[in-house]
Design a protein around this motif. Structure first.
Motif, PDB file in Angstrom:
ATOM      1  N   ARG A 122      25.659  39.954  72.226  1.00  0.00           N
ATOM      2  CA  ARG A 122      25.329  40.318  71.020  1.00  0.00           C
ATOM      3  C   ARG A 122      24.125  39.529  70.641  1.00  0.00           C
ATOM      4  N   PRO A 123      22.946  39.931  71.059  1.00  0.00           N
ATOM      5  CA  PRO A 123      21.662  39.126  70.534  1.00  0.00           C
ATOM      6  C   PRO A 123      21.319  39.809  69.119  1.00  0.00           C
ATOM      7  N   ARG A 124      20.345  39.120  68.731  1.00  0.00           N
ATOM      8  CA  ARG A 124      19.901  39.577  67.264  1.00  0.00           C
ATOM      9  C   ARG A 124      18.758  40.795  67.391  1.00  0.00           C
ATOM     10  N   VAL A 125      18.042  40.411  68.629  1.00  0.00           N
ATOM     11  CA  VAL A 125      17.163  41.468  68.822  1.00  0.00           C
ATOM     12  C   VAL A 125      17.105  41.761  70.447  1.00  0.00           C
ATOM     13  N   LEU A 126      16.814  42.920  70.678  1.00  0.00           N
ATOM     14  CA  LEU A 126      16.625  43.481  71.978  1.00  0.00           C
ATOM     15  C   LEU A 126      15.094  43.556  72.388  1.00  0.00           C
TER      16      LEU A 126
END
Ligand SMILES: Nc1ncnc2c1ncn2[C@@H]1O[C@H](COP(=O)(O)OP(=O)(O)OP(=O)(O)O)[C@@H](O)[C@H]1O
Ligand SMILES: [Mg+2]
Lengths: 260, 355
Positions: free
Chosen positions: B151-155
């Motif tokens: 669940r990264p903050r940015v991809l």
């Protein structure tokens, strides 16, 4: 005519190589008068000196392997990743142990680390053991370095490292979970070579006066009749077992390698 | 402030300034593409966001927090690489679970999340396989799942489709976009393929020589390019010279014929300006009498006809140069033959004035 000549050459080589081995094997079995027996082997195995020196050398070999892996893998990793311009220099450095005679290296050690020096390693048995291990690691360096370097060349080091980092891995995790498992086969073949080198090494152990297997071999050669032959056969068998294990490890690795 | 905020980013490699003052704000859940020619600095910008390069100047903020000095493994940013970069010694499931394991998530929870991710990318049965047992498209989907699992903050995606063949490339486009929408994850997508950028993105950043030339919705970028570079880089373009007759009212002449543009021109009386035309706004007329009747029309001879299926690309030779135009295929109207004499028409409102 040509065929005969080439077969003759091969036959000569086989005889030249194997005849002494066969002779030695035969001799090692002749301890009991008039019949073949394993008496010489039994005698060797029962010798407490043998047990002590062999055990010592096996332990040193294992420590050397661990030490070598811990030094070489991160170094090669870092050079390949961040300092690729240093690679020719590394190649050169790691070849030095092949061209500098061990006796020169060990005299250098003794001069540098003797009891009256800034770091008196030779003053204690443990310190000398450590020095010996370092010496062994140096002797094995050309093989370990090349094995690991070839292993790392086969993977996309930079991208795999970055992928692991972006997933939260620090340097230690990257090395332990991503790099090492992917070069394990290379490391193993380096390890077996190291083992074979350390088990038979004489100069370092003799001059640092440690109870290793190499000096014991030499001592036995001068003081016993049949046992040295048995020892030589056993050492040969051990070295060949190491070589076969390298082959096996390489085969086993096909499982995870890209077929392309 | 935007969720992901890049302000005044600069990057130099030695004396070579690769990124020159780059500003961009990405809203939460937005899909933004960086589009530009090779070497314009797209990857470098992305790598600065990921933490693999340290900016020479400028700041990167995520959700208000300054991450410029953070190491890559502290940023919680997912990254997908052109070369997949799956760990060859791990199975698909272990690859996807890698980030969770490092984060110390329990085995049970990891297994659940991995299964969820594999279902999301449509490969629920592939968990036990090794990367080398997958096709390129499957590997890239696994790489996407691996990046998304923690669940990264940015991809961040750096040309993830470039190594794939054309058909999979197109189908993966919409797959990636669907997954991105479903998870609502803030995404930066790097590509040099304009079709990819235009079809996938909420907004496109057209980069040129280390700068953002224009930031806008695909419709905006395509129809109202802010610079000559954007106009020429995005889509096919015909260019014509025109002479200004009334700058304020947008009146020019092309090949001596008056044309009323939809906008005022920032040029003096009698100056020559460049006009640009998309192929789809130019029309062909068989009636060459139009030209002498005083409506705006250019005499043209058909130079080539390429039948592409739904669209037919025609090149016509005019006194103002070769003009490419697109016709829709119609079963009842075969395309004009090469060499035919025809008239070209277009509306002044459809013309892009090049600065
Ligand atoms: N580590 C580096 N050292 C020196 N120069 C670099 C480095 N990385 C990139 N560059 C230079 O920076 C410029 C931009 O590189 P970048 O990879 O960002 O381009 P790009 O827009 O991603 O191009 P492409 O579409 O080809 O991937 C190039 O001229 C490249 O040579
Ligand atoms: Mg790039």
């Amino acid at each position: 005519m040509k065929r005969i000549l080439s077969w003759a050459t091969i036959g000569f080589a086989v005889v030249y190589f194997f005849l002494p081995l066969v002779g030695m094997l035969e001799f090692s079995l002749k301890m009991r008068r008039g019949e073949y027996s394993l008496d010489a082997y039994r005698s060797v195995m029962g010798d407490p000196q043998f047990q002590a020196t062999f055990g010592y050398s096996v332990l040193m070999a294992c420590l050397t392997i661990v030490f070598g892996v811990l030094v070489v893998v991160p170094t090669v990793f870092w050079v390949r990743l961040k300092l690729p311009r240093l690679r020719p220099f590394m190649e050169f450095i790691t070849l030095l142990p092949l061209v500098i005679p061990p006796i020169v290296i060990v005299f250098g050690y003794i001069r540098l680390f003797n009891t009256s020096s800034w770091l008196p390693l030779t003053g204690s048995a443990l310190g000398t053991d450590f020095l010996l291990m370092c010496g062994y690691a140096v002797l094995a360096l050309p093989y370990m370095y090349r094995a690991v370097d070839t292993g790392l060349a086969a993977i996309d080091l930079a991208t795999l490292t970055e992928a692991a980092q972006s997933l939260g891995a620090g340097w230690i995790t990257v090395l332990a979970r991503v790099i090492l498992p992917n070069v394990l086969v290379a490391v193993l073949s380096g390890a077996f070579l190291t083992f074979a080198i350390v088990i038979g090494e004489y100069v370092f152990a003799a001059l640092l006066d440690r109870p290793a297997f190499g000096p014991y071999l030499v001592w036995a050669g001068g003081n016993k009749a049949y046992e040295p032959a048995a020892l030589a056969v056993m050492t040969f068998a051990l070295t060949w077992a190491c070589m076969m294990l390298i082959q096996l490890a390489t085969k086993f690795s096909k499982h995870t390698r890209m077929p392309r | 402030m935007a969720y992901l905020d890049l302000s005044g980013l600069q990057k130099s490699f030695g004396a070579n300034q690769v990124v020159k003052s780059f500003d961009l704000g990405v809203a939460k859940g937005e899909f933004v593409s960086l589009l530009g020619p090779s070497g314009c600095g797209k990857t470098t910008v992305l790598r600065m966001v990921a933490g693999f390069e340290t900016p020479t100047a400028g700041a990167i903020r995520i959700d208000g927090q300054d991450v410029t000095g953070q190491r890559p493994n502290q940023r919680n940013i997912g990254m997908v690489f052109q070369a997949y970069a799956l760990f060859p010694n791990l199975t698909v499931a272990q690859n996807v679970g890698f980030g969770l394991k490092i984060a110390g998530v329990s085995a049970k929870e990891t297994a659940d999340r991995v299964a969820e991710m594999l279902a999301l990318i449509g490969l629920p049965e592939m968990g036990a396989r090794y990367p080398f047992q997958l096709s390129g498209g499957q590997q890239q989907r696994v790489a996407l799942a691996r990046a998304l699992a923690p669940r990264p903050r940015v991809l961040l995606l750096d040309e993830p489709l470039s190594a794939l063949d054309a058909k999979i490339r197109v189908s993966l486009r919409s797959e990636i976009r669907d997954i991105q929408r479903k998870l609502g994850i803030t995404t930066i997508f790097v590509t040099h393929d304009q079709e990819e950028a235009l079809s996938m993105s909420d907004r496109v950043v057209v980069m040129n020589g280390g700068r953002a030339d224009q930031v806008g919705a695909p419709f905006e970028i395509y129809n109202h390019p802010a610079t000559r570079f954007v106009a020429q880089f995005v889509g096919t373009l015909n260019t014509l010279d025109a002479v200004v007759t009334n700058a304020a009212r947008g009146e020019v002449t092309v090949q001596g014929q008056p044309l009323q543009l939809g906008q005022a021109i920032a040029a003096g009386q009698g100056a020559t300006v460049g006009l640009a035309l998309r192929p789809e706004v130019v029309h062909l007329e068989a009636d060459t009498a139009l030209i002498s009747r005083g409506d705006f029309a250019l005499a043209a001879r058909i130079a080539s006809v390429d039948f592409l299926g739904a669209v037919i690309r025609v090149k016509a030779q005019t006194a103002a140069g070769v003009i490419a135009l697109d016709l829709f295929n119609r079963p009842d109207a075969p395309p004009p033959p090469v060499g035919a004499e025809m008239a070209l028409r277009f509306r002044g409102q459809d013309v892009i004035v090049l600065g």
